[in-house]
Structures are given as C-alpha cells and as structure tokens.
Enzyme design. Structure first.
Site, mmCIF file in Angstrom:
data_model
loop_
_atom_site.group_PDB
_atom_site.id
_atom_site.type_symbol
_atom_site.label_atom_id
_atom_site.label_comp_id
_atom_site.label_asym_id
_atom_site.label_seq_id
_atom_site.Cartn_x
_atom_site.Cartn_y
_atom_site.Cartn_z
ATOM 1 N N ASP A 68 6.879 -3.546 -0.512
ATOM 2 C CA ASP A 68 6.057 -3.550 -1.729
ATOM 3 C C ASP A 68 6.292 -2.284 -2.548
ATOM 4 O O ASP A 68 6.333 -2.333 -3.771
ATOM 5 C CB ASP A 68 4.564 -3.725 -1.410
ATOM 6 C CG ASP A 68 4.062 -2.701 -0.411
ATOM 7 O OD1 ASP A 68 4.880 -2.130 0.345
ATOM 8 O OD2 ASP A 68 2.845 -2.452 -0.370
ATOM 9 N N ASP A 119 7.863 5.040 -1.656
ATOM 10 C CA ASP A 119 7.142 6.209 -2.164
ATOM 11 C C ASP A 119 7.916 7.461 -1.741
ATOM 12 O O ASP A 119 8.899 7.832 -2.372
ATOM 13 C CB ASP A 119 5.729 6.142 -1.567
ATOM 14 C CG ASP A 119 4.749 7.103 -2.187
ATOM 15 O OD1 ASP A 119 5.040 7.659 -3.249
ATOM 16 O OD2 ASP A 119 3.674 7.311 -1.603
ATOM 17 N N PHE A 137 -2.290 5.924 -8.753
ATOM 18 C CA PHE A 137 -2.936 5.329 -7.586
ATOM 19 C C PHE A 137 -3.003 3.816 -7.771
ATOM 20 O O PHE A 137 -3.981 3.280 -8.264
ATOM 21 C CB PHE A 137 -4.336 5.920 -7.412
ATOM 22 C CG PHE A 137 -4.703 6.148 -5.978
ATOM 23 C CD1 PHE A 137 -4.930 7.433 -5.508
ATOM 24 C CD2 PHE A 137 -4.811 5.079 -5.103
ATOM 25 C CE1 PHE A 137 -5.270 7.645 -4.180
ATOM 26 C CE2 PHE A 137 -5.144 5.289 -3.772
ATOM 27 C CZ PHE A 137 -5.373 6.577 -3.309
ATOM 28 N N ARG A 166 -6.010 -6.003 -1.768
ATOM 29 C CA ARG A 166 -4.683 -6.633 -1.610
ATOM 30 C C ARG A 166 -4.604 -7.956 -2.365
ATOM 31 O O ARG A 166 -3.528 -8.395 -2.760
ATOM 32 C CB ARG A 166 -4.372 -6.871 -0.131
ATOM 33 C CG ARG A 166 -4.191 -5.609 0.706
ATOM 34 C CD ARG A 166 -3.597 -5.965 2.066
ATOM 35 N NE ARG A 166 -3.743 -4.899 3.052
ATOM 36 C CZ ARG A 166 -2.893 -3.876 3.202
ATOM 37 N NH1 ARG A 166 -1.853 -3.768 2.418
ATOM 38 N NH2 ARG A 166 -3.103 -2.965 4.138
HETATM 39 C C1 PRP Z 1 3.277 1.510 2.354
HETATM 40 C C2 PRP Z 1 4.433 0.654 1.860
HETATM 41 C C3 PRP Z 1 5.625 1.241 2.529
HETATM 42 C C4 PRP Z 1 5.261 2.692 2.677
HETATM 43 C C5 PRP Z 1 5.930 3.478 1.614
HETATM 44 O O1 PRP Z 1 2.804 0.983 3.559
HETATM 45 O O2 PRP Z 1 4.260 -0.690 2.192
HETATM 46 O O3 PRP Z 1 5.866 0.649 3.780
HETATM 47 O O4 PRP Z 1 3.840 2.812 2.547
HETATM 48 O O5 PRP Z 1 5.605 4.828 1.727
HETATM 49 P P1 PRP Z 1 6.683 5.946 2.005
HETATM 50 O O6 PRP Z 1 7.883 5.649 1.125
HETATM 51 O O7 PRP Z 1 5.971 7.214 1.578
HETATM 52 O O8 PRP Z 1 7.015 5.917 3.453
HETATM 53 P P2 PRP Z 1 1.405 1.451 4.208
HETATM 54 O O9 PRP Z 1 1.665 2.521 5.202
HETATM 55 O O10 PRP Z 1 0.440 1.747 3.102
HETATM 56 O O11 PRP Z 1 0.979 0.149 5.011
HETATM 57 P P3 PRP Z 1 0.523 -1.294 4.473
HETATM 58 O O12 PRP Z 1 1.717 -1.892 3.756
HETATM 59 O O13 PRP Z 1 0.179 -2.029 5.726
HETATM 60 O O14 PRP Z 1 -0.653 -1.109 3.551
#
Ligand code: PRP
Length: 186
Positions: free
Chosen positions: A102, A105, A154, A167
């Site tokens: 998704d 970051d 955010f 979500r």
């Molecule tokens: C989010 C997203 C990525 C990750 C990106 O997952 O889905 O997997 O963070 O962040 P990064 O590039 O800083 O590593 P999250 O940990 O929020 O879990 P979720 O998808 O279950 O909400």
C-alpha cells in the site's frame, strides 16, 4: 460521531485510484503473460484493498498469496527491524513475483522483504505500491509500479490505518492533526 469527521481532506479520490490502478494494470499486462503466471504477494494488512482492485484489472493468469510483516519499532521512526507474522503459503522458487504494497515509506519493510525473498530464489521480483513517500526514504529500494507519489502527510483509508481504524475509507485521506497529535506516524 462518524469516523469521517476525523478526516481533514481527501488526498486521492476513489476515481483517481480507480483510473490509476487501470493504468498500472495495463503496464503489468504488457509484462506478464499466461506462459509464466506470476504470484502477486499482498503485504498485509494495508495492501488488501489495492490487491483486490488490481487483481481484477489483470488479464494474465496469476496467483495471489499473502504475507504479514510487523515492525518492532514502537512509536519512533521505523527501526528497520521487522518480523514475519504470516509467511507465504506457496513456494516462490523459480516464479515471477510481484510484491503488492500500500505504501513505501522509509523503505525498511520492503528492503527486508526483498532480501528475504532473494534467498527463496524467485525468477524475478517486481514491486507495485499504491503510494510512495520518497521524502521519508531511509534505504534505497526499487519500486517498479507506483500509483501516487505523495507528500509527507498523515494518510489513511483504502487499506491504510491509524490505530487499526479507517482501513475501510474508500479513498486516501489526511487525518485532522488533533486525531494523531503526539503520535509518530511510524
Ligand atoms: C506499512 C505499509 C508497509 C510499511 C511501509 O505497514 O503497509 O508495509 O508500513 O513502511 P516503511 O517503508 O517505513 O517500512 P504497517 O506496518 O503500517 O502495517 P499494516 O499494513 O498492517 O497496517
């Protein structure tokens, strides 16, 4: 009070998402074929909605599989230390793989997944992400299909959560500051 009252504004609308996914699917339809069906790996939880809409636009045969990753980092910028909560059901050895995220970051999660997958000897690995936040990147990661480059805001909705909520919001929105103030976005 409706959860929609927590949303400051729409960043990417339902229609923009729909159109962009159609374009990404066209790009993938040029690359993959029934001769060598890829496995689309949905990174849970956030990517479930993107996968659901993307897979229905693809014209080639493919499988889907799921993986859930958790960051150990608590409340601070992603530490880069992650663990697998749910692993793939299938082997990816010799297979073409598309990682479906998704958001990218800091890049730590994707970097970990790419390193982990490399040990499983897939034929190829490409990455599709709905959202990309290049300004937050801490580690360089290759991304092949990008839906939208977004600023450091955010965001939530369309699979992305804040505190496991929102979500189900059908678009990408920006939360009101009072909802997340005092909480780091990592
Ligand atoms: C989010 C997203 C990525 C990750 C990106 O997952 O889905 O997997 O963070 O962040 P990064 O590039 O800083 O590593 P999250 O940990 O929020 O879990 P979720 O998808 O279950 O909400």
């Amino acid at each position: 009070m409706s959860m929609f009252n927590d949303i400051e504004r729409v960043l990417v609308s339902e229609e923009e998402i729909r159109q962009r996914i159609a374009t990404l699917a066209e790009q993938m339809n040029q690359i993959y074929s029934d001769d060598d069906p890829p496995i689309l790996v949905c990174i849970l939880k956030g990517a479930f909605m993107f996968l659901a809409d993307l897979t229905r636009q693809l014209s080639f045969r493919h499988e889907v599989d799921f993986m859930e990753i958790s960051s150990y980092g608590m409340g601070t910028t992603s530490s880069g230390v992650v663990r697998i909560l749910l692993d793939l059901a299938s082997s990816i050895e010799g297979r073409q793989v598309v990682i479906v995220e998704d958001i990218v970051d800091t890049g730590h999660t994707l970097s970990y997944i790419l390193r982990n997958f490399a040990t499983r000897k897939p034929a190829s690995v490409r990455v599709a992400t709905l959202l990309n936040k290049p300004s937050r990147r801490e580690i360089d990661v290759p991304v092949d299909f990008v839906g939208f480059e977004i600023p450091n805001e955010f965001v939530m909705g369309y699979g992305l959560d804040f505190g496991e909520q929102y979500r189900n919001v059908p678009y990408i929105g920006v939360l009101k500051p009072e909802i997340y103030q005092g909480v780091d976005q990592s």
